[in-house]
Design an enzyme around this catalytic site. Structure first.
Site, PDB file in Angstrom:
ATOM      1  N   LYS A  35       4.869 -27.112  -8.896  1.00 66.48           N
ATOM      2  CA  LYS A  35       5.452 -26.282  -7.692  1.00 66.48           C
ATOM      3  C   LYS A  35       5.339 -27.065  -6.440  1.00 66.48           C
ATOM      4  O   LYS A  35       4.916 -28.403  -6.561  1.00 66.48           O
ATOM      5  CB  LYS A  35       4.689 -24.967  -7.575  1.00 66.48           C
ATOM      6  CG  LYS A  35       3.131 -25.219  -7.208  1.00 66.48           C
ATOM      7  CD  LYS A  35       2.244 -23.850  -7.293  1.00 66.48           C
ATOM      8  CE  LYS A  35       0.767 -24.335  -7.011  1.00 66.48           C
ATOM      9  NZ  LYS A  35       0.008 -23.163  -7.075  1.00 66.48           N
ATOM     10  N   TYR A 253      -2.674 -40.966  22.854  1.00 67.49           N
ATOM     11  CA  TYR A 253      -2.438 -39.687  23.703  1.00 67.49           C
ATOM     12  C   TYR A 253      -3.944 -39.255  23.949  1.00 67.49           C
ATOM     13  O   TYR A 253      -4.781 -39.221  23.165  1.00 67.49           O
ATOM     14  CB  TYR A 253      -1.848 -38.787  22.883  1.00 67.49           C
ATOM     15  CG  TYR A 253      -0.297 -39.115  22.672  1.00 67.49           C
ATOM     16  CD1 TYR A 253       0.516 -38.989  24.122  1.00 67.49           C
ATOM     17  CD2 TYR A 253       0.381 -39.515  21.794  1.00 67.49           C
ATOM     18  CE1 TYR A 253       1.924 -39.454  23.821  1.00 67.49           C
ATOM     19  CE2 TYR A 253       1.576 -39.758  21.546  1.00 67.49           C
ATOM     20  CZ  TYR A 253       2.517 -39.971  22.751  1.00 67.49           C
ATOM     21  OH  TYR A 253       3.619 -40.037  22.759  1.00 67.49           O
TER      22      TYR A 253
HETATM   23  C1  LIG Z   1      -0.974 -23.656  -7.866  1.00 73.51           C
HETATM   24  C2  LIG Z   1      -1.455 -22.725  -9.179  1.00 73.51           C
HETATM   25  C3  LIG Z   1      -1.988 -23.484 -10.414  1.00 73.51           C
HETATM   26  C4  LIG Z   1      -2.540 -24.933 -10.210  1.00 73.51           C
HETATM   27  O1  LIG Z   1      -3.594 -25.021  -9.230  1.00 73.51           O
HETATM   28  P1  LIG Z   1      -4.652 -26.353  -8.930  1.00 73.51           P
HETATM   29  O2  LIG Z   1      -5.796 -26.076  -8.230  1.00 73.51           O
HETATM   30  O3  LIG Z   1      -3.545 -27.350  -8.478  1.00 73.51           O
HETATM   31  O4  LIG Z   1      -4.796 -26.794 -10.452  1.00 73.51           O
HETATM   32  C5  LIG Z   1      -2.478 -22.698 -11.285  1.00 73.51           C
HETATM   33  N1  LIG Z   1      -1.992 -21.316 -11.350  1.00 73.51           N
HETATM   34  C6  LIG Z   1      -1.523 -20.861 -10.606  1.00 73.51           C
HETATM   35  C7  LIG Z   1      -0.929 -19.375 -10.583  1.00 73.51           C
HETATM   36  C8  LIG Z   1      -1.126 -21.297  -9.040  1.00 73.51           C
HETATM   37  O5  LIG Z   1      -0.527 -20.729  -8.194  1.00 73.51           O
END
Ligand SMILES: *Cc1c(COP(=O)(O)O)cnc(C)c1O
Length: 356
Positions: A35, A253
Site C-alpha cells: 500500500k 532558520y
Molecule cells: C498496513 C497494514 C499491514 C502491514 O503493516 P506493517 O506494520 O507494515 O507490517 C497489515 N495489515 C493491514 C490491515 C494493514 O493496514
C-alpha cells in the site's frame, strides 16, 4: 549534473527481506503489503522483486489495476475493501479479494452483478477499534456470507494494535479464538510485528509490510538488528556548501544551533521538501564521506547542515547518506519523533529514484 539528492532502492535487499519473512513464518502464505505506493518505494519499481510472494495487499484500486496490467496474476487483497459500491465492477473485472468491515459493504456485495464470486476477508475488530465487525457478530456474519452467491472463499481477518510489545497480542488473540469458535476458517492476522515476534498469530496468511522494506515495526532499529533484515531505501545527497563558524555563530532558520567554538559545517542538498523530517533535532545521525556525524540547525525546505568536525577531509561534492544501509531510517525517525513508515512513505516526488 542536476541537484544531487536521490533515493536508491536495493532490490536484492527486498528479495532478501521476503526470504526472512518466509523463514519467520514457514507454514504461512505471504501477502506482501505494498500500500501507499509500496511504502513510498514505488509499486511499479518494486513489485517484480517481490514476485515470489503469494499475494499483494494494498488499498487503492489504481494500484491493484497497475499490478494486473503489469501481468500479476496471483491474488490481490484490498485491505479496506471497496470504498463505494460502484467499484465492484472493477473488483470483478480484476479479480480482487475484498475485505468486508461494514454492513453496507455486505449488502453491496450481495446485490452486485458479478461475473464470478469474489474471495472475501471478513474483518473483525479484535480491540484496535479501527475497522471491523464486533467479535460477537462474526458467527452470524459468517453464515450470512456463506449464503451469498457472490461470496467465494472466506477468510477471517484481524489486525493488531500492539504486536510490537511482549504480550501485545494475547487479549486480541483470545477475542479472535472466541469469535471464531467452531468455525473451520482460514485466518490472516499478522502484520510485520506479529510475523516477527508472535508465531501463534501466523495462521494461514501473514501480512508483512514494513519489514519487507527493512525497517522496524516498533520504530527502533535495535529491535530488528539481529533479524537479518536489510534496508531497501537509501536517501543520498552531497555537500554543496561549506561554512566555517566562529564561536557563537548560528546556523539556519531561527538560529537554533550556535557554535561552541570554531566549527566547520557542510550544507547538504536535502530538506523537508525531499522528505527529510523538519523536526530532526541537532545531532540527528548522518553519514558524510563514510563518517558518522550529526545535523546542526533547523532543516530547511531544500537544505540541511551537518557538523564536519569528525570528517575534516569532507568538502564540496562529498557523498552524504541521510538514511540507508549505514544510517538507519529508524534512527532518523525516532530522533525526529516519528517512525520509519512515515519517512519512507513521504519520500517526495521530486527526488529521483534509482534501483540497484
Ligand atoms: C498496513 C497494514 C499491514 C502491514 O503493516 P506493517 O506494520 O507494515 O507490517 C497489515 N495489515 C493491514 C490491515 C494493514 O493496514
Amino acid at each position: 549534473m542536476s541537484r544531487p539528492v536521490m533515493a536508491s532502492l536495493n532490490l536484492d535487499a527486498l528479495r532478501h527481506n521476503l526470504h526472512i519473512v518466509r523463514r519467520a513464518a514457514p507454514a504461512s502464505r505471504v501477502w506482501s503489503v505494498v500500500k501507499a505506493n509500496a511504502y513510498g518505494h514505488g509499486l511499479d519499481r518494486v513489485w517484480n522483486a517481490l514476485g515470489t510472494t503469494d499475494g499483494f495487499a494494498l488499498l487503492n484500486i489504481e494500484e491493484a489495476i497497475l499490478l494486473r496490467e503489469r501481468g500479476w496474476k496471483g491474488p490481490i487483497l484490498m485491505l479496506e475493501g471497496f470504498f463505494h459500491a460502484d467499484e465492484l465492477p472493477l473488483f470483478d473485472q480484476y479479480r480482487l479479494t475484498t475485505s468486508l468491515h461494514s454492513n453496507w459493504q455486505v449488502k453491496a456485495l450481495a446485490n452486485a452483478k458479478l461475473a464470478a464470486p469474489l474471495d472475501v476477508y471478513l474483518k473483525m475488530n479484535s480491540g484496535m477499534n479501527r475497522l471491523g465487525f464486533a467479535p460477537e457478530r462474526v458467527q452470524t456474519l459468517w453464515q450470512q456470507l456463506r449464503a451469498i452467491p457472490n461470496v467465494g472463499d472466506l477468510t477471517l481477518m484481524a489486525h493488531f494494535a500492539d504486536a510490537d510489545k511482549p504480550g501485545g497480542v494475547s487479549e486480541p488473540m483470545q477475542r479472535i479464538e472466541q469469535a471464531a469458535e467452531g468455525l473451520a476458517c482460514r485466518r490472516s492476522l499478522a502484520n510485520s510485528a506479529a510475523t516477527l515476534w508472535h508465531p501463534e498469530t501466523h495462521c494461514d496468511w501473514v501480512r508483512p509490510g514494513i519489514i519487507l522494506y527493512g525497517a522496524s515495526p516498533s520504530g527502533q532499529w535495535q529491535d530488528i538488528a539481529a533479524s537479518g533484515l536489510r534496508p531497501v531505501m537509501s536517501l543520498k545527497s552531497q555537500i554543496i556548501g561549506i561554512q566555517t563558524l566562529q564561536r557563537g555563530a548560528c546556523v539556519g532558520y531561527g538560529s537554533r544551533y550556535r557554535a561552541q567554538g570554531e566549527q566547520r559545517i557542510g550544507i547538504v542538498a536535502g530538506g523537508y521538501a525531499d522528505g527529510y523530517p523538519r523536526h530532526a533535532p541537532d545531532g540527528t545521525p548522518v553519514l558524510v564521506e563514510g563518517v558518522r556525524t550529526g545535523t546542526v540547525g533547523t532543516v530547511s525546505m531544500d537544505m540541511l547542515a551537518v557538523d564536519l568536525t569528525p570528517c575534516p577531509e569532507a568538502g564540496i561534492g562529498s557523498p552524504v547518506e541521510l538514511w540507508g544501509e549505514e544510517i538507519k531510517i529508524d534512527d532518523v525517525a525516532s530522533a525526529s519523533g516519528t517512525v520509519g513508515y512515515e519517512l519512507m512513505s513521504a519520500l517526495a516526488p521530486r527526488v529521483p529514484v534509482v534501483t540497484v
